[in-house]
Each structure stands twice: as C-alpha cells, then as structure tokens.
Write a protein that holds these residues in place. Structure first.
Motif, PDB file in Angstrom:
ATOM      1  N   GLU A 236      28.635 -38.867  14.326  1.00  0.00           N
ATOM      2  CA  GLU A 236      29.930 -39.519  14.116  1.00  0.00           C
ATOM      3  C   GLU A 236      30.974 -38.967  15.057  1.00  0.00           C
ATOM      4  OE1 GLU A 236      33.172 -40.428  10.588  1.00  0.00           O
ATOM      5  OE2 GLU A 236      31.210 -39.640  10.072  1.00  0.00           O
ATOM      6  N   TYR A 237      30.870 -37.695  15.397  1.00  0.00           N
ATOM      7  CA  TYR A 237      31.832 -37.063  16.289  1.00  0.00           C
ATOM      8  C   TYR A 237      31.292 -36.896  17.709  1.00  0.00           C
ATOM      9  CZ  TYR A 237      35.078 -36.545  12.539  1.00  0.00           C
ATOM     10  OH  TYR A 237      35.957 -36.838  11.530  1.00  0.00           O
ATOM     11  N   GLY A 238      30.243 -37.670  18.034  1.00  0.00           N
ATOM     12  CA  GLY A 238      29.799 -37.768  19.426  1.00  0.00           C
ATOM     13  C   GLY A 238      28.973 -36.613  19.950  1.00  0.00           C
ATOM     14  N   ALA A 239      28.551 -35.682  19.092  1.00  0.00           N
ATOM     15  CA  ALA A 239      27.773 -34.519  19.552  1.00  0.00           C
ATOM     16  C   ALA A 239      26.276 -34.853  19.530  1.00  0.00           C
ATOM     17  CB  ALA A 239      28.058 -33.309  18.674  1.00  0.00           C
ATOM     18  N   LYS A 499      43.150 -33.383  16.412  1.00  0.00           N
ATOM     19  CA  LYS A 499      43.702 -32.704  17.587  1.00  0.00           C
ATOM     20  C   LYS A 499      42.619 -31.941  18.335  1.00  0.00           C
ATOM     21  CE  LYS A 499      47.627 -34.058  15.869  1.00  0.00           C
ATOM     22  NZ  LYS A 499      47.237 -35.125  15.005  1.00  0.00           N
ATOM     23  N   GLY A 500      41.371 -32.338  18.144  1.00  0.00           N
ATOM     24  CA  GLY A 500      40.261 -31.746  18.881  1.00  0.00           C
ATOM     25  C   GLY A 500      39.793 -32.698  19.968  1.00  0.00           C
ATOM     26  N   GLU A 501      38.511 -32.636  20.287  1.00  0.00           N
ATOM     27  CA  GLU A 501      37.945 -33.464  21.347  1.00  0.00           C
ATOM     28  C   GLU A 501      37.769 -34.899  20.864  1.00  0.00           C
ATOM     29  OE1 GLU A 501      34.619 -32.786  24.801  1.00  0.00           O
ATOM     30  OE2 GLU A 501      34.227 -31.991  22.812  1.00  0.00           O
ATOM     31  N   PHE A 502      38.089 -35.848  21.749  1.00  0.00           N
ATOM     32  CA  PHE A 502      37.922 -37.260  21.414  1.00  0.00           C
ATOM     33  C   PHE A 502      36.441 -37.627  21.400  1.00  0.00           C
ATOM     34  CE2 PHE A 502      41.674 -40.356  22.031  1.00  0.00           C
ATOM     35  CZ  PHE A 502      42.486 -39.561  21.255  1.00  0.00           C
ATOM     36  N   ASN A 503      36.103 -38.634  20.586  1.00  0.00           N
ATOM     37  CA  ASN A 503      34.785 -39.263  20.667  1.00  0.00           C
ATOM     38  C   ASN A 503      35.006 -40.750  20.883  1.00  0.00           C
ATOM     39  OD1 ASN A 503      35.064 -40.609  18.037  1.00  0.00           O
ATOM     40  ND2 ASN A 503      34.879 -38.556  17.201  1.00  0.00           N
ATOM     41  N   ASP A 504      33.902 -41.520  20.944  1.00  0.00           N
ATOM     42  CA  ASP A 504      34.014 -42.951  21.246  1.00  0.00           C
ATOM     43  C   ASP A 504      34.862 -43.689  20.222  1.00  0.00           C
ATOM     44  OD1 ASP A 504      32.523 -42.602  23.475  1.00  0.00           O
ATOM     45  OD2 ASP A 504      30.653 -43.349  22.637  1.00  0.00           O
ATOM     46  N   TYR A 505      34.734 -43.301  18.938  1.00  0.00           N
ATOM     47  CA  TYR A 505      35.478 -43.997  17.886  1.00  0.00           C
ATOM     48  C   TYR A 505      36.976 -43.716  17.995  1.00  0.00           C
ATOM     49  CZ  TYR A 505      30.878 -44.741  15.855  1.00  0.00           C
ATOM     50  OH  TYR A 505      29.585 -45.113  15.670  1.00  0.00           O
ATOM     51  N   GLY A 881      38.258 -41.097  26.352  1.00  0.00           N
ATOM     52  CA  GLY A 881      39.391 -40.378  25.771  1.00  0.00           C
ATOM     53  C   GLY A 881      39.608 -38.993  26.339  1.00  0.00           C
ATOM     54  N   GLU A 882      38.621 -38.461  27.062  1.00  0.00           N
ATOM     55  CA  GLU A 882      38.723 -37.104  27.589  1.00  0.00           C
ATOM     56  C   GLU A 882      38.834 -37.077  29.114  1.00  0.00           C
ATOM     57  OE1 GLU A 882      39.092 -34.260  26.050  1.00  0.00           O
ATOM     58  OE2 GLU A 882      38.981 -35.107  24.057  1.00  0.00           O
TER      59      GLU A 882
END
Length: 997
Positions: A236-239, A499-505, A881-882
């Motif tokens: 879900e968070y792209g990892a 406020k962390g790393e962006f993912n696709d969502y 997003g990054e």
C-alpha cells in the motif's frame, strides 16, 4: 498465650489453604471460559457455593449470562451488586472488571462504540481495576485500544495498546499474545497515518512469532497471518522490494509446513493456504504481473469447495479475483478490468455474495465510465447503489453517488449530475455534523475528521463537476464553490499525508488536487494574495521526505536533539487533533481539556531541552511554508520557474521578486512524448534536434525571462536539460543568454537560501580511481580505463591546493574516512545506473568498490559541494511524487548543499575540458551556475565542431549556487593597496616639493 498463638497460626494456615484452593478454582474457571464451556464452569462454581457463597453465586450469574445472553438486565444487576459490596477482595474485583468487559462488548454490538467507550472508561477508572488479575487487565487495556480505534481516536488507541503491551511484556515476556498486541498497535499506527511505525510493529510481531514458533500449527498460522498483513501494508505504501522479501518468507513457511498442517486439521491448513495465496496475489497484482496473480487465484479455486456451507471460502476466493481486477484498473487497463469483473458475476449471484456484488458493480461503473460507455456504467452503479449500506455513515454510499454523478455528466446530463453531487455532499456534512449546511458554505472545519482517501476523492470529484459547470454557465459562484471544495480536499490531504515518502496513491491524489486548484486559480482570475494562498496549500502538501532529511543533516543535530524535534512534531500533531474535537459530552470535553494541557506541557518541556539554534531551525517546516518568503529573497535579475505535472495537464509558475505568473502549458502525454523524443535525439547525437528543441522551448518557457533562472522540474521534466532548448527567434540556446540551475522544490530552495555558504572553506579532495581494463569507447562507463580523469583531477586539486586520491588510494574507504575533512569533493570516476532497481545504482571506486545509492542515503556528508564527474549521476528511476531516484538526490538526502551531476553517459575528454574550466571559473569567485554556464559557453566557442548538446550539456548544478570563493576580500585588498600607493605618492610628492624649495 501459647494457645492463642496456636489458634492464630491454625487460622492462618486454613486461610492460605482456602485462598490457594480458590485461586485454583478461578484459574480453572478462566480456562473453561476461554474454551466457552460455560456449562462446566457453572457446575464448577455450584460445587464451591458452600466454601465461597458470595463469589460462587456471582460467578454462576456471570456464566449464566454468557451461556444464555438473554437480557443485559441480568448483567446490569450483577454489576450493581458487586459495586454495592463495600469490601471486595481481589477475586470479586476481578469479576467486577470482567462484567465491564461483557457490558462494553454488548454496547458495541447493540448500541454504539461511543457508549461502549464510556462504559469501558468507567471500568478502568475504578480502584478495582488495579486489583484485577494481570490477564484481565491486559485484555481490558487492549480492548480499550480497539474501542478507541472504532471511535476514530488513534492517539488514545496507541496509548492503551502500549499499556497492554508493557504489562504483558513485564508479566509474561515474549509470547504469541505479545505479538498480537504489536499487530494491534501496528493497525492503530496505520489509522494514525504512520506507516513507518506500523511496519516496525508488524515486524516486531513477526520477529516474536519467528522466535517462539515451534511446530504448533496454530503458531504457524498466526505467523502466516503476520506475513500477509505486512505484505499488504508494504504494498500500500509502495515498498515492493521489501514486500517481496516477505512473500518469499510466506511461501517458504507454508510449503515447509503444509503436510503437518494438513495432518493436524484440513480447515487450518486451508486457512494457512489462503494467507499464502492472499500475500502472493496482492504482490503480483500490485507489481503488474496479473498473469501470475491469476494463477495463484486459479490454484486456490481448485481447492475451494463451492457449496453453500463454505460460503466464506467462496467469498475469500472471489475477493482475490476482485483484487487482481482492482489493480488492473489502477494500471488503467479498463477494458480488461471490466472483462475480469464480469467473469465473477455468476458465482456472486449463485451464492448471493453481498459485499463482492457491491464492489464489483461499483468498479464496473467506474471502468465503463473511463471507457465512455456511460449506459453500461450507469446500469452497474445503480446496482451498487441498491446494495450499499444506506443506514450508517460510510464512504462507500457517498462514493457511489459521486461516481453516478460523474457518469451522468459524461452523458451530458449536467443538471442532474450537479444536483446529485450537491445533495450527496450536503448529506455527508449533515450526517457528520448534524447540521444542514449549503454546499457553498461548507468549511474544512465541518469535515476535518474525514482525512481519508475516499473522502478526499469525493470532495475532489465534486469540485471537478463544478469546474465543468462553470465552463458552461460562466457563473462566478460555480468556480468559487469548486475552488473551495478543492481547498477542502487539499486540507484533508494535509491531514492524511504522513509527511514521509510519497507513493503512487499519495501522488495521484496530490496531482488531482493540484490540477484542480491551479485550474480554478486561472479560471477565477485570482488576485496575488489568492495565488499565494493556493500555492502555499499545494506546497505544504508536497512530499517532505527529502526536505526533512536534508533539513536535519545540514543542521548537524545531535541524536538527542533529533529525537526531541521528532517528538515535538508528533506531539504538536496530536495536540491539534484534540483541539479540533467538538463534543457535547461533559466527560469527553473534560478529558480533551486535560489532554491538551498535558500535551502542551510535554511540548514545552522538550522545547526547553533544545538549544536556541535548534529551536530557531525547527521552525522551518512545510506546514508553515510561505511563498512570500521565497518572493522576498528573489533578487531583481533572478526568477524561479516551477513546473507541476498533474494527472492530465502541465502547469508552470514563474516567480519574480514582485509577481507570480501561472500558465497552463499543455497536455501531459503530448509533452511527455515530446521530451522523450528530444532526449533520444540528444543522447544519440542526432543533427535534426533543433526543431524539437524549439518546440519544447515554445511550450515550456512561455515567459519573459531575466538573467538568472532556477528551474524546479516535476516528473519526466527532470530528465530535460532546459539550457539546451533552442530559441529560433534569438538563434541561441537558453544557456547563451541565461544562468540556469535546478532545485527539488520551493521549500528546498528556500532552505538553501537560508543556509547559503558563509565560511568559504575551500578544502578540496579529488578522487580519480584506476581501472585496469583498456578503454574501447570515449564514455565514462563500463568500468574501463578513463584516460583523462587523472589529469582532470590533478589540475582541479592544484587549483585549490587540494588533496588528490588516485589509483590505489581512490578507494571507497578513503572517501568515507575523509567525509568530515573536506568541504568540496570532486569524484571523477565510473558510475552504474540500474533503472529497474535504483538501490543498486552506484559510484565505482578503485578495485571496483561500489558505493551504492542506498549507502549514500544512510550517510551524513556535510559538504558544500560534490561534483560527480561520472555518467548518469543525475538520472535514475522516476518515482511518482518524489522525482528521480538519482545519485544527485542521494547526495542531497545525505546533507550535501549543492551537487553537479550528469544526465547521460558523458564523453570522457569533453567532460574533463568542461570540468577544469568550471573550477577555474569558481576560483575567480563566480557562482556555481555562472561558472558552469561560462564553462559550457567556452567549450562551445572553442569547439565549433562539437556544439551539439551531447558534448557540453550533460552536467547540471542542483542546490545552493553561491560561490565557493569570496572575491570580495580580494577587492578589499586591492582597494587597500591602491589607497596605500596614493598615500605614498602624496607623501613622496610633498617631500619632493620641500626638497625643491
């Protein structure tokens, strides 16, 4: 006297004997309760009525309620009897707390979670709570955490889960229940939008289970569940890379124990198989390998019994097929999504699977809407509309209505579409606030608790419908409603984003909101102040991952201060949560007031621990970022050009010291294809590149430019060297008339300005490794000998009196050892770029020692400048997003203030010539952007046969462009010498006149 002593002793022995017997009875009673054998539990206490009449009678009533559950009145009566007893022993206190457990469970099922919470808090505040057994208290605290989650207060949920965890750990050490507590805590962190903490908890749960898991099938099943949960969250968070590791673990564990699980219980084995299938389906579907994801579904299908008594198994399988289709939709394969979903309809109808039927039809509605087959879309969305729960507040019923409105809009039934969206949004606000508010009066404060992806999407989609309405009606009120709704969506996103790393969502939602806000800004002909307001919202929502790390490292914080700053930030977020709570219940209002006071005291205490420097510096964060500060720092001849690549279009904003100009550049896909085509022409040295170069100049740079431009690209524009764009009218490249540099974001530019170089430390280290393979081409790639790097590095080191590390001294270890000793690093070497896995990208030192992208991310490099005179160091994988995951970004993450990097495989000889010229210009006191521009222009002038951008445009400067040599001191010296000479001349002349006289 002796007789009295003997009687006391006899009584004590008797008392302790009875106490131990009662303890054993309670323990046996708890065991029977655990296995739900209430009949035997009742018999147990009936046999103990003579010895402990009051306790036994109360326990009998307790188990009768558990067995029959006819009326809450019997439980209420039992609880009141226990409360009336003035002298309750520990056993009675324990039973009293257990009645509270039953009571709040009843209230959660029959009435509301809010009432359940009120009852649960009543129990935990009793003195009896601390007298209850440890087991009862652990369960109670954990349950309170769960209840708080249902009441949408993750902060208190986390607090109570931690209390349960601490008590459990102190009493029992690591065990399966501890692992369960960590899983619960992880879930609470997810709801608090803190995936990093959640993953830590999930991993801790897995670590415990991996340690304690013997060959017990139940433990194996629990560990498989843990793997499945973590895989889902990581995806879900792209990892994806980390998720793959746990997919391998889930497969290994299941296959290793499959036979044993099957012998123990076919049901348990099948459940374990479901967990394994779920993890694999999620992983392969999320990574776009739909064929493999489907194969896992098909394999489970052969093991599933399609009978009505196995409806849960059938529903589980159906949902896995749905997951595959859902990810297909995310990959914009709408026709395939619809085809897959239709294949599920027969089984859904046969078994009357309510939830899958609603989800499948809703997704069919959105898929057909994307395919512009509106009649089919409307048919399916109306089926979902009939099924969805209309009685309770939930995002699905509102989402379905908005999808319906979008479909009707596509059918040109605009009035109906607007009416549905307006009514839906007003109903949403009414159900949340119990107040009727018109759509044009809705404020963020009315819906601030709805910081969820579904609700963000709802507000964004309704805003989009009002934009379309404005384009037809031209009524100012419509665009004002749209702008307000986009702002609400943006503020909800602010709450949602960790406020962390962006993912696709996150990137998708952010792009949709940015596109809407900028569209409204243009259509509404916004004032200067309104532009400021809208841009501030956009920038405060952008990814803060890189900014936060750079902020921390250039401050050189101690680990203690870093911890304090992080704690303060988290406490401030929690404080804002409680300040926003609006309740009429006195008990909750008092609790919130006490909580606000407590949190403020904790913040003040931590703030006092920080040094004054830390306090001032910690004020910089994007939550308070203001574009006014950017504009105030721009000089007269300086501009900032910021691009926003949105879902469908590209926007550009030009910032000068007295103005903001916003322009809609064009269609995203058209521009992206143009950039790709142009990049290919540059990299392959095609001679007809100027036509596309001029086309891109016309598209991307429709402004009047001043001398100095800092470009902040977005998405695929990061691959474009803007200084190579050619202006047919002026017959010149951008570089010939302008100084061009780059930065990652507006807040990052501002941070660089606030921390510009002041000490002018010129200590330089140059690294030029030796590679023993003969060179077969002229590019800095393939680990072959670089003929010009040693000469290049030697000349640069000599210019600044620096230290040269060459041949066997140019090692990775020496670079790491010297990080604190030099302010400038020149790395003239090979590099490797892995676009499929950016963590493998690396710089190659002597002996082919590799310094990886991931290594740089973990380092602190307090350098003012690092020059990567190597191939592709500014290129890499584009992450939504990054930006580009490049070596340049890794250096910034490590704390380097400015970096000079390459966008492609640069030629060896030409690179050396440009690099030496660049450092010669720096030595003269030129700013980095000016020094690099002059070096490139000098090269073009000296090499007319190599004026193609491939030879000279590969390197760009990113970050702080201030000079590394302060020539103002030289001017002071020159002026001083001049004054001295004039003074000497005056004295000499005076003496001469006196002599003549």
């Amino acid at each position: 006297m002796k007789k009295c002593f003997f009687l006391v002793l006899l009584y004590s022995i008797s008392f302790f004997s009875q106490h131990n017997d009662l303890k054993k009875t309670v323990k046996l009673s708890d065991s029977l309760e655990h296995v739900e054998d209430f009949t035997k539990a009742i018999q147990l206490w009936q046999n103990n009525v003579k010895g402990n009449p009051t306790l036994a009678t109360n326990y009998i009533k307790y188990f009768v309620y558990l067995k029959e559950k006819k009326s809450i009145l019997s439980l209420d009566k039992l609880q009141n009897n226990l409360l009336k007893s003035s002298k309750r022993d520990t056993f009675q206190s324990d039973l009293l707390i257990k009645t509270y457990v039953l009571y709040y469970n009843y209230l959660s099922e029959k009435e509301s979670w809010e009432k359940a919470l009120e009852k649960a808090l009543e129990g935990v505040e009793l003195k009896d709570f601390n007298l209850a057994s440890t087991k009862t208290r652990i369960e109670y605290l954990s349950n309170l955490g769960y209840i708080y989650r249902q009441c949408k207060n993750p902060y208190e949920a986390i607090s109570f889960y931690k209390k349960s965890l601490d008590l459990n750990m102190a009493t029992n050490g690591e065990n399966a229940n501890i692992a369960n507590d960590y899983n619960n805590l992880g879930d609470a962190y997810i709801e608090n939008y803190n995936p990093t903490k959640a993953n830590e908890c999930y991993k801790k749960a897995i670590s415990i289970l991996e340690k304690i898991t013997t060959n017990k099938p139940e433990d194996i099943d629990q560990l498989l569940i843990g793997y499945r949960n973590l895989i889902s969250n990581l995806l879900e968070y792209g990892a994806q890379d980390e998720a793959k590791k746990y997919v391998n673990k889930i497969n290994t564990l299941f296959l290793k124990n499959k036979k044993q699980l099957n012998i123990h219980s076919k049901e348990l084995c099948f459940h374990a198989r479901q967990m394994q299938i779920d993890g694999n389906v999620s992983f392969f579907a999320a990574t776009g390998n739909f064929e493999m994801a489907t194969k896992y579904c098909d394999s489970l299908k052969t093991e599933t019994s399609f009978k009505k008594e196995n409806i849960k198994e059938v529903e589980f399988l159906t949902m896995r097929y749905y997951d595959v289709a859902d990810f297909m939709y995310e990959f914009e394969e709408y026709a395939q999504t619809a085809e897959r979903l239709h294949q599920l309809e027969p089984i859904i109808n046969k078994f009357n699977l309510i939830v899958p039927k609603m989800l499948v039809n809703a997704k069919l509605g959105t898929s057909y809407e994307k395919l512009k087959e509106y009649k089919k879309a409307l048919h399916h969305i109306e089926i979902a509309e009939q099924i969805v729960d209309q009685q309770h507040f939930n995002s699905s019923k509102f989402s379905i209505q908005i999808i319906k409105a979008i479909i009707l809009g596509g059918m040109n039934k605009n009035q109906e579409a607007i009416a549905i969206s307006k009514n839906t949004l007003e109903q949403l606000v009414y159900e949340k606030t119990k107040t009727k508010i018109a759509i044009d009066q809705i404020k963020f404060e009315n819906v601030s608790e709805l910081a969820d992806a579904y609700f963000i999407n709802i507000f964004e989609k309704v805003a989009d419908l009002y934009v379309k309405k404005f384009k037809l009606s031209k009524q100012k009120k419509d665009i004002e409603i749209a702008e307000n709704l986009y702002q609400i969506a943006g503020k909800l996103f602010q709450e949602y984003y960790l406020k962390g790393e962006f993912n696709d969502y996150l990137s998708y939602y952010h792009q949709e909101i940015v596109e809407g806000i900028l569209e409204c800004t243009l259509l509404n002909q916004a004032s200067f102040q309104q532009k400021i307001k809208n841009i501030n919202l956009i920038e405060r929502n952008a990814s803060q991952h890189l900014l936060k790390e750079f902020d921390k490292k250039i401050k050189r914080r101690t680990s203690e201060n870093t911890t304090s700053v992080n704690q303060i930030n988290n406490l401030k977020i929690e404080l804002e949560f409680y300040k926003k709570q609006n309740t009429t219940v006195k008990r909750e209002r008092d609790f919130n007031s006490r909580k606000i006071i407590t949190l403020q005291k904790e913040i003040d205490k931590l703030s006092n621990k920080l040094s004054e420097t830390e306090k001032n510096y910690s004020k910089f964060n994007t939550a308070t970022f203001d574009v006014n500060k950017v504009i105030s720092r721009l000089k007269n001849e300086e501009q900032l050009l910021k691009y926003y690549v949105c879902s469908n279009v590209v926007y550009a904003i030009m910032f000068s010291n007295n103005s903001i100009e916003i322009k809609k550049i064009g269609d995203k896909k058209t521009i992206e294809n143009q950039v790709k085509k142009y990049s290919k022409e540059i990299h392959t040295i095609q001679t007809n590149f100027k036509k596309n170069s001029n086309t891109l100049y016309t598209l991307l740079m429709p402004f009047t430019f001043k001398k100095t431009i800092t470009i902040i690209p977005d998405s695929f524009l990061n691959y474009l060297p803007f200084e190579t764009l050619y202006n047919y009218k002026k017959e010149a490249y951008v570089i010939e008339n302008h100084l061009v540099s780059y930065n990652y974001s507006l807040p990052m530019w501002l941070l660089h300005q606030q921390n510009r170089q002041k000490n002018y430390n010129q200590s330089l280290a140059a690294f030029a490794p030796f590679y023993d393979k003969p060179s077969s081409n002229n590019k800095r790639s393939d680990f072959k000998e670089l003929k010009f790097t040693t000469v290049e590095s030697q000349q640069i080191a000599n210019l600044f009196g620096g230290t040269l590390f060459t041949k066997e001294k140019a090692t990775k270890d020496n670079f790491i050892k010297e990080i604190e000793n030099f302010d400038i690093f020149h790395l003239s070497m090979h590099s490797q770029l892995f676009e499929d896995d950016f963590n493998k990208s690396c710089l190659v030192f002597s002996n082919e020692e590799k310094l990886y992208f991931s290594d740089l991310y973990g380092m602190h490099i307090p350098a003012s400048m690092v020059v990567l005179s190597a191939c592709d160091t500014g290129s890499g994988t584009l992450k939504n997003g990054e930006g580009i995951m490049s070596m340049s970004r890794a250096l910034t993450y490590a704390g380097v203030k400015s970096a000079v990097v390459s966008l492609w495989q640069v030629p060896d000889k030409e690179t050396s010539e440009i690099m030496i010229s660049f450092y010669e210009n720096l030595k003269k006191g030129q700013a980095k952007d000016q020094a690099l521009a002059n070096a490139k222009n000098t090269f073009i002038k000296n090499n007319p046969m190599k004026n193609h951008p491939f030879y000279w445009a590969g390197f760009i400067v990113n970050g702080d462009v201030s000079p590394i040599v302060n020539n103002s001191y030289n001017w002071i010296i020159y002026i001083s010498i001049g004054i001295l000479l004039v003074a000497l001349l005056f004295i000499f002349r005076k003496k001469l006149l006196q002599f003549r006289k």
